[in-house]
Design an enzyme around this catalytic site. Structure first.
Site, short mmCIF file in Angstrom:
data_model
loop_
_atom_site.label_atom_id
_atom_site.label_comp_id
_atom_site.label_asym_id
_atom_site.label_seq_id
_atom_site.Cartn_x
_atom_site.Cartn_y
_atom_site.Cartn_z
CB CYS A 46 -0.91 0.03 1.23
SG CYS A 46 -2.01 -1.38 1.33
C1 BEZ Z 1 0.61 -4.74 1.87
O1 BEZ Z 1 0.19 -3.61 1.64
O2 BEZ Z 1 1.76 -5.06 1.64
C2 BEZ Z 1 -0.31 -5.79 2.41
C3 BEZ Z 1 -1.41 -5.40 3.15
C4 BEZ Z 1 -2.26 -6.40 3.66
C5 BEZ Z 1 -1.99 -7.73 3.40
C6 BEZ Z 1 -0.90 -8.08 2.61
C7 BEZ Z 1 -0.06 -7.11 2.11
#
Ligand code: BEZ
Length: 219
Positions: A46
């Site tokens: 994110c």
């Molecule tokens: C991420 O943004 O890396 C992420 C967020 C939730 C679950 C898996 C990855």
């Protein structure tokens, strides 16, 4: 109930965001808006996605497209997280609002719930959903990605260009189309009409069926 999908009017929700309260329909206004969700603040993929969106913001602005992020954490957390996002993607400024959704009302109504992800308290989490909303407040295109797959912002820009071209001319864009390349004339356009509305001309692909439905032009 089936979730929000293309052709549906986006619900006119009031959102708590890093820019204060926003009503979705007011925000879309007479242009386009991209509403994109993220599983959570201070998460790796994110952080890269929000930074890339910020870096691409001028491209969206040129096309009359507003951006609106969403992550289910609170506004205070978003504001702290923005510092990391901007530090990780040098030159990026998160000028678009990021909505909060602590009660998960918004992600449910916008078909942004990830069926497989839950937070440590068992609450539902957003998927990587992205809706492109047109001036008529209808969803024109949606992406639904799982949390493990970050989105490609070049593809988001490309599909905006395709949607806006198709909204302006009676055309569609073929596989792997990029701006500047030929488009195809919509199947609803007869040959007679095509001659009239595309005075620049068009080429018909010679197919084994001898049907003349694959017509390329420049617009
Ligand atoms: C991420 O943004 O890396 C992420 C967020 C939730 C679950 C898996 C990855």
């Amino acid at each position: 109930m089936p979730g929000l999908t293309i052709g549906d009017t986006i619900p006119d929700l009031e959102l708590e965001t890093t820019h204060g309260k926003i009503r979705i329909h007011d925000y879309v206004g007479d242009g386009y808006a991209i509403i994109f969700s993220h599983p959570g603040d201070f998460t790796p993929v994110c952080t890269t996605e929000l930074g890339k969106m910020a870096a691409y913001a001028p491209e969206f602005e040129k096309r009359g497209v507003k951006l609106l992020g969403l992550s289910c954490d609170g506004v205070h957390s978003h504001k702290e997280w923005i510092k990391d996002i901007e530090a990780y993607t040098p030159g990026s400024h998160v000028t678009y609002p990021i909505a909060a959704d602590p009660n998960r009302n918004v992600i449910k109504q916008l078909n942004m719930v990830d069926p497989d992800e839950k937070d440590s308290s068992g609450n539902q989490m957003p998927s990587r959903a992205l809706h492109i909303v047109g001036p008529d407040k209808k969803v024109k295109l949606s992406f639904l990605y799982p949390s493990s797959t970050g989105r490609n912002m070049d593809e988001v820009v490309r599909v905006v260009d395709s949607l806006q071209k198709a909204a302006k001319h009676k055309v569609a864009t073929p596989a792997n189309w990029k701006p500047g390349e030929k488009v195809v004339i919509s199947p609803s356009v007869s040959t007679e009409e095509a001659k009239r509305i595309f005075p620049q001309g068009f080429e018909v692909a010679d197919l084994p069926s001898k049907k003349d439905y694959l017509r390329f032009t420049n617009v």
